[in-house]
Scaffold this motif. Structure first.
Motif, PDB file in Angstrom:
ATOM      1  N   THR A  84       0.851  -1.179   0.000  1.00 58.76           N
ATOM      2  CA  THR A  84       0.000   0.000   0.000  1.00 58.76           C
ATOM      3  C   THR A  84       0.892   1.236   0.000  1.00 58.76           C
TER       4      THR A  84
ATOM      5  N   SER B  86      -2.712  -2.037  -1.872  1.00 62.40           N
ATOM      6  CA  SER B  86      -1.946  -2.995  -2.642  1.00 62.40           C
ATOM      7  C   SER B  86      -2.838  -3.751  -3.626  1.00 62.40           C
ATOM      8  N   SER B  87      -2.210  -4.360  -4.622  1.00 64.19           N
ATOM      9  CA  SER B  87      -2.863  -5.208  -5.613  1.00 64.19           C
ATOM     10  C   SER B  87      -4.154  -4.591  -6.153  1.00 64.19           C
TER      11      SER B  87
ATOM     12  N   GLY C  22      -6.100  -2.252  -4.824  1.00 60.86           N
ATOM     13  CA  GLY C  22      -7.129  -2.117  -3.809  1.00 60.86           C
ATOM     14  C   GLY C  22      -7.783  -0.750  -3.761  1.00 60.86           C
TER      15      GLY C  22
ATOM     16  N   GLY D 106      -5.307  -5.122  -0.023  1.00 64.41           N
ATOM     17  CA  GLY D 106      -5.685  -3.861  -0.623  1.00 64.41           C
ATOM     18  C   GLY D 106      -6.162  -2.789   0.324  1.00 64.41           C
TER      19      GLY D 106
END
Length: 126
Positions: A33, A53-54, A56, A104
């Motif tokens: 993040t 993250s990813s 999110g 996320g």
């Protein structure tokens, strides 16, 4: 070695725009993040925006909602902060920060972030 490098700060007139970049290296960017923070002289650090993250969630401080947009390009290990309709009160050093968070999640509290860049100066003045 994990590193975050901010760029894009400049002197701009009120109402103008800037795009800040935060380039990350030395870690698996996808699982981190990223947050943007700022600190003006004599004031406490303030969370501005973050991107989980990813791919999110995103979050914004009330003071920048509708004017700032955060985005991330995982292939380039880069997070951007597009800043429009800039005001003199946006003047500050802007920092990006990172923390590994699966799922996320995203928050604007400084202590939740582990790694920090050195900052880039944004000055809004006529």
């Amino acid at each position: 070695q994990l590193q975050l490098v901010e760029s894009g700060g400049d002197l701009v007139q009120p109402g103008g725009s800037l795009r800040l970049s935060c380039v990350a290296s030395g870690f698996d960017f996808y699982y981190y993040t990223i947050g943007w923070f700022r600190q003006a002289p004599g004031k406490e650090r303030e969370g501005v925006s973050c991107f989980g993250s990813s791919g999110g969630t995103t979050n914004y401080a009330d003071s920048v909602k509708g004017r700032f947009t955060i985005s991330r390009h995982n292939a380039k290990n880069t997070v951007y902060l597009q800043m429009n309709s800039l005001k003199p009160e946006d003047t500050a050093v802007y920092y990006c920060a990172a923390v590994r968070l699966i799922g996320g999640l995203c928050g604007l509290s400084g202590p939740m972030y582990r790694y920090w860049g050195r900052g880039t100066q944004v000055t809004v003045s006529s």
